[in-house]
Design a protein around this motif. Structure first.
Motif, PDB file in Angstrom:
ATOM      1  N   SER B  30      -6.494 -19.152  -0.442  1.00  0.00           N
ATOM      2  CA  SER B  30      -6.213 -18.105  -0.800  1.00  0.00           C
ATOM      3  C   SER B  30      -5.833 -17.351   0.254  1.00  0.00           C
ATOM      4  O   SER B  30      -5.101 -16.131   0.295  1.00  0.00           O
ATOM      5  CB  SER B  30      -7.197 -17.497  -1.681  1.00  0.00           C
ATOM      6  OG  SER B  30      -8.474 -16.991  -1.037  1.00  0.00           O
ATOM      7  N   SER B  31      -5.904 -17.526   1.631  1.00  0.00           N
ATOM      8  CA  SER B  31      -5.720 -16.915   2.629  1.00  0.00           C
ATOM      9  C   SER B  31      -4.361 -17.272   3.467  1.00  0.00           C
ATOM     10  O   SER B  31      -3.894 -16.667   4.371  1.00  0.00           O
ATOM     11  CB  SER B  31      -6.667 -17.093   3.746  1.00  0.00           C
ATOM     12  OG  SER B  31      -8.042 -16.601   3.190  1.00  0.00           O
ATOM     13  N   TYR B  32      -3.660 -18.306   2.822  1.00  0.00           N
ATOM     14  CA  TYR B  32      -2.366 -18.735   3.369  1.00  0.00           C
ATOM     15  C   TYR B  32      -1.257 -18.750   2.602  1.00  0.00           C
ATOM     16  O   TYR B  32      -1.078 -18.927   1.356  1.00  0.00           O
ATOM     17  CB  TYR B  32      -2.418 -20.071   3.707  1.00  0.00           C
ATOM     18  CG  TYR B  32      -3.528 -20.401   4.860  1.00  0.00           C
ATOM     19  CD1 TYR B  32      -4.900 -20.462   4.731  1.00  0.00           C
ATOM     20  CD2 TYR B  32      -3.161 -20.706   6.317  1.00  0.00           C
ATOM     21  CE1 TYR B  32      -5.727 -20.637   5.855  1.00  0.00           C
ATOM     22  CE2 TYR B  32      -3.944 -20.818   7.339  1.00  0.00           C
ATOM     23  CZ  TYR B  32      -5.256 -20.877   7.061  1.00  0.00           C
ATOM     24  OH  TYR B  32      -6.079 -21.093   7.987  1.00  0.00           O
ATOM     25  N   TRP B  33       0.021 -18.351   3.093  1.00  0.00           N
ATOM     26  CA  TRP B  33       1.321 -18.526   2.579  1.00  0.00           C
ATOM     27  C   TRP B  33       1.414 -19.916   2.459  1.00  0.00           C
ATOM     28  O   TRP B  33       0.955 -20.707   3.102  1.00  0.00           O
ATOM     29  CB  TRP B  33       2.321 -18.158   3.455  1.00  0.00           C
ATOM     30  CG  TRP B  33       2.724 -16.640   3.387  1.00  0.00           C
ATOM     31  CD1 TRP B  33       1.897 -15.605   3.935  1.00  0.00           C
ATOM     32  CD2 TRP B  33       3.678 -15.844   2.696  1.00  0.00           C
ATOM     33  NE1 TRP B  33       2.583 -14.369   3.743  1.00  0.00           N
ATOM     34  CE2 TRP B  33       3.861 -14.574   2.903  1.00  0.00           C
ATOM     35  CE3 TRP B  33       4.823 -16.295   2.054  1.00  0.00           C
ATOM     36  CZ2 TRP B  33       4.645 -13.806   2.604  1.00  0.00           C
ATOM     37  CZ3 TRP B  33       5.908 -15.399   1.475  1.00  0.00           C
ATOM     38  CH2 TRP B  33       5.782 -14.094   1.971  1.00  0.00           C
ATOM     39  N   ASN B  52       3.240 -16.128  -1.127  1.00  0.00           N
ATOM     40  CA  ASN B  52       2.479 -15.427  -0.274  1.00  0.00           C
ATOM     41  C   ASN B  52       0.955 -15.680  -0.812  1.00  0.00           C
ATOM     42  O   ASN B  52       0.852 -16.232  -1.862  1.00  0.00           O
ATOM     43  CB  ASN B  52       2.605 -13.713   0.050  1.00  0.00           C
ATOM     44  CG  ASN B  52       2.417 -12.872  -1.202  1.00  0.00           C
ATOM     45  OD1 ASN B  52       2.263 -13.453  -2.548  1.00  0.00           O
ATOM     46  ND2 ASN B  52       2.316 -11.624  -1.047  1.00  0.00           N
ATOM     47  N   GLN B  53      -0.012 -14.713  -0.327  1.00  0.00           N
ATOM     48  CA  GLN B  53      -1.441 -15.184  -0.576  1.00  0.00           C
ATOM     49  C   GLN B  53      -1.880 -15.096  -1.947  1.00  0.00           C
ATOM     50  O   GLN B  53      -2.543 -15.678  -2.559  1.00  0.00           O
ATOM     51  CB  GLN B  53      -2.326 -14.702   0.320  1.00  0.00           C
ATOM     52  CG  GLN B  53      -2.189 -15.120   1.792  1.00  0.00           C
ATOM     53  CD  GLN B  53      -1.205 -14.427   2.623  1.00  0.00           C
ATOM     54  OE1 GLN B  53      -0.457 -13.960   2.135  1.00  0.00           O
ATOM     55  NE2 GLN B  53      -1.460 -14.425   4.073  1.00  0.00           N
ATOM     56  N   ASP B  54      -1.239 -13.988  -2.706  1.00  0.00           N
ATOM     57  CA  ASP B  54      -1.774 -13.521  -3.949  1.00  0.00           C
ATOM     58  C   ASP B  54      -0.689 -13.902  -4.961  1.00  0.00           C
ATOM     59  O   ASP B  54      -0.828 -13.242  -5.971  1.00  0.00           O
ATOM     60  CB  ASP B  54      -2.013 -12.060  -3.868  1.00  0.00           C
ATOM     61  CG  ASP B  54      -1.291 -10.910  -3.513  1.00  0.00           C
ATOM     62  OD1 ASP B  54      -1.232  -9.706  -3.455  1.00  0.00           O
ATOM     63  OD2 ASP B  54       0.178 -11.474  -3.278  1.00  0.00           O
ATOM     64  N   ASN B  74      -5.284 -19.297  -7.194  1.00  0.00           N
ATOM     65  CA  ASN B  74      -6.132 -19.363  -5.870  1.00  0.00           C
ATOM     66  C   ASN B  74      -7.463 -20.062  -6.857  1.00  0.00           C
ATOM     67  O   ASN B  74      -8.611 -20.628  -5.854  1.00  0.00           O
ATOM     68  CB  ASN B  74      -6.177 -18.246  -5.328  1.00  0.00           C
ATOM     69  CG  ASN B  74      -5.123 -17.908  -4.598  1.00  0.00           C
ATOM     70  OD1 ASN B  74      -4.247 -18.815  -4.122  1.00  0.00           O
ATOM     71  ND2 ASN B  74      -4.752 -16.590  -4.294  1.00  0.00           N
ATOM     72  N   ARG B  98       1.688 -25.907   4.311  1.00  0.00           N
ATOM     73  CA  ARG B  98       1.054 -24.837   4.561  1.00  0.00           C
ATOM     74  C   ARG B  98       1.602 -24.032   5.671  1.00  0.00           C
ATOM     75  O   ARG B  98       2.153 -24.815   6.625  1.00  0.00           O
ATOM     76  CB  ARG B  98      -0.572 -24.912   4.782  1.00  0.00           C
ATOM     77  CG  ARG B  98      -1.487 -23.781   5.019  1.00  0.00           C
ATOM     78  CD  ARG B  98      -2.776 -24.076   5.483  1.00  0.00           C
ATOM     79  NE  ARG B  98      -2.992 -24.078   6.953  1.00  0.00           N
ATOM     80  CZ  ARG B  98      -4.034 -24.186   7.383  1.00  0.00           C
ATOM     81  NH1 ARG B  98      -5.181 -24.144   6.819  1.00  0.00           N
ATOM     82  NH2 ARG B  98      -4.040 -24.428   8.803  1.00  0.00           N
TER      83      ARG B  98
END
Lengths: 109, 119
Positions: B30-33, B52-54, B74, B98
């Motif tokens: 959940s922290s990465y594009w 993007n992350q979200d 995620n 990633r």
């Protein structure tokens, strides 16, 4: 749209020789330039990022240089496992769109 | 150890649909594009889409806009690519990749899944 051009298309060299690969951008990409190695049947592997920084685990015989529109990847002394295709890649400022060069194949002479 | 494992490829007729999945492990997904990158047989690499992350930002190469949709879950550490109105020129190995935290390059890649569009 920034276009990346790589030269030569094919580089025929012998183990132990020095390889110099070129990547030219149609406009400045600052230092957002990366290099990847790809062997047949495998995924690409990151070699160099930000034009000149080696990724984790990449041998010191690989080096990158350049800025703006002209970049080089140098392999100081080719090992048998280095014969592969090499791609450069850049990112546009925003939105984050990515493009790759057409690749340079380094094959055994 | 970072791992990305793609699935869902196969043979599909022109005009058909396919959904690719990428299962991520070994990092905080959940922290990465994330991106999809493809490679037609015997050809070079082409970036397809990123997210993007979200999941609130998504970008696509022009050739797939309106036909492909990238998404992520995620909670399941998974990335997806919904491909509709497939064409012969979409035939390729599709890689999940990633992004580094600065969103400048791709630091880890999966092994890819082959999509063949043919009648």
């Amino acid at each position: 749209e920034i276009v990346l051009t790589q030269s030569p298309a094919t580089l025929s060299l012998s183990p132990g020789e020095r390889a110099t690969l070129s990547c030219r951008a149609s406009q400045s990409v600052s230092s957002y330039l990366a290099w990847y190695q790809q062997k047949p049947g495998q995924a690409p592997r990151l070699l160099i990022y930000d034009a000149s920084n080696r990724a984790t685990g990449i041998p010191a015989r690989f080096s990158g240089g350049g800025s703006g529109t002209d970049f080089t990847l140098t392999i100081s002394s080719l090992e048998p496992e280095d014969f592969a295709v090499y791609y450069c890649q850049q990112r546009s400022n925003w939105p984050p769109l990515f493009t790759f060069g057409p690749g340079t194949k380094v094959d055994i002479k | 150890e970072v791992q990305l494992v793609e699935s869902g490829g196969g043979l599909v007729q022109p005009g058909g649909s396919l959904r690719l999945s990428c299962a991520a492990s070994g990092f905080t997904f959940s922290s990465y594009w994330m991106s999809w990158v493809r490679q037609a047989p015997g050809k070079g690499l082409e970036w397809v889409a990123n997210i993007n992350q979200d999941g609130s930002e998504k970008y696509y190469v022009d050739s797939v806009k309106g036909r492909f949709t990238i998404s992520r879950d995620n909670a399941k550490n998974s990335l997806y690519l919904q491909m509709n109105s497939l064409r012969a020129e979409d035939t390729a190995v599709y890689y999940c990749a990633r992004h580094n935290p600065q969103l400048a390059y791709f630091d880890y890649w999966g092994q890819g899944t082959l999509v063949t569009v043919s009648s």
